[in-house]
Design an enzyme around this catalytic site. Structure first.
Site, short mmCIF file in Angstrom:
data_model
loop_
_atom_site.label_atom_id
_atom_site.label_comp_id
_atom_site.label_asym_id
_atom_site.label_seq_id
_atom_site.Cartn_x
_atom_site.Cartn_y
_atom_site.Cartn_z
N GLU A 57 40.06 7.39 -2.00
CA GLU A 57 40.08 6.90 -0.43
C GLU A 57 39.75 5.61 -0.33
O GLU A 57 39.28 4.95 -1.30
CB GLU A 57 39.19 7.99 0.45
N HIS A 106 43.94 16.18 0.59
CA HIS A 106 42.92 17.20 0.74
C HIS A 106 43.00 17.77 1.93
O HIS A 106 43.41 17.44 2.92
CB HIS A 106 41.67 16.65 0.32
#
Length: 216
Positions: A92, A12
């Site tokens: 994550e 990201h």
């Protein structure tokens, strides 16, 4: 999935958590947004990803975290994709809920001393836990039928990207712990002709692997 397969791994873009660690004390990790610079970074990365696709219509799998979803949306390629799906197994590493900044620093040091793979964060996960879930994702991906696109784009997180590669290349834990995360909006391309996987370029290393294993 049979025959040639190509996986593009993209981290990201810059998020609020990358520039302000106190953001995690007031915003859940999954809701951390991109910064203004991160949004511009994602837009600028779009042409490079489009070029990597070579006109292929990929299957896209996204971490459901906001920063990953925002990154993909800003690439400007959704209309060129065969399918887009959020995949929770690509999220994550879980550090727990809203984090106390003092305890967060303690946990970072303990994790560094103990090892990023095996140390389990209180109320969260170890790297090994993330490794297990990415293994499940890869196993499911390998079982997809002939109608599944041969090109896959995964928008995820730095540690998750390294563990996806660890699984595909059978890297040792020592080597994994010697590798650095890619930068924000940095990508890697993995290719296989049905046999051995190849990585377009290595991850940066902050030390040599204690067991002598390399990424080659």
């Amino acid at each position: 999935m049979m025959g040639a397969v190509r996986i593009i791994l993209l981290r990201h873009a810059e998020s609020l958590g990358n520039v302000d660690e106190l953001a995690y004390t007031r915003i859940p990790d999954h809701a951390i947004p991109l910064t203004g610079a991160g949004r511009e970074q994602a837009r600028e990365t779009g042409p490079a990803i489009r070029e990597l696709l070579h006109g292929d219509r990929p299957a896209v799998y996204l971490s459901p975290y906001l920063r990953a979803r925002e990154t993909f949306a800003l690439l400007g390629i959704e209309g060129a994709c065969e399918r887009v799906a959020q995949e929770p197994r690509l999220r994550e590493q879980d550090w727990g809920n809203l984090q106390d900044p003092r305890e967060q620093e303690v946990q970072r040091q303990r994790r560094h001393d103990f090892g990023h793979f095996f140390y389990r964060l209180p109320y969260g996960e170890s790297g090994a836990d993330v490794d297990d879930r990415v293994a499940g994702f890869l196993a499911d991906l390998a079982r997809r039928g002939e109608d599944h696109p041969g090109t896959v784009l995964i928008v995820s997180h730095g540690l998750t990207m390294r563990l996806l590669c660890r699984r595909l290349f059978d890297w040792s834990i020592d080597l994994f712990e010697s590798l650095s995360n890619p930068g924000t909006c940095e990508y890697r391309v993995l290719e296989s002709d049905g046999g051995k996987w190849r990585l377009d370029r290595p991850f940066a290393q902050w030390r040599e692997s204690p067991d002598g294993q390399t990424q080659g």
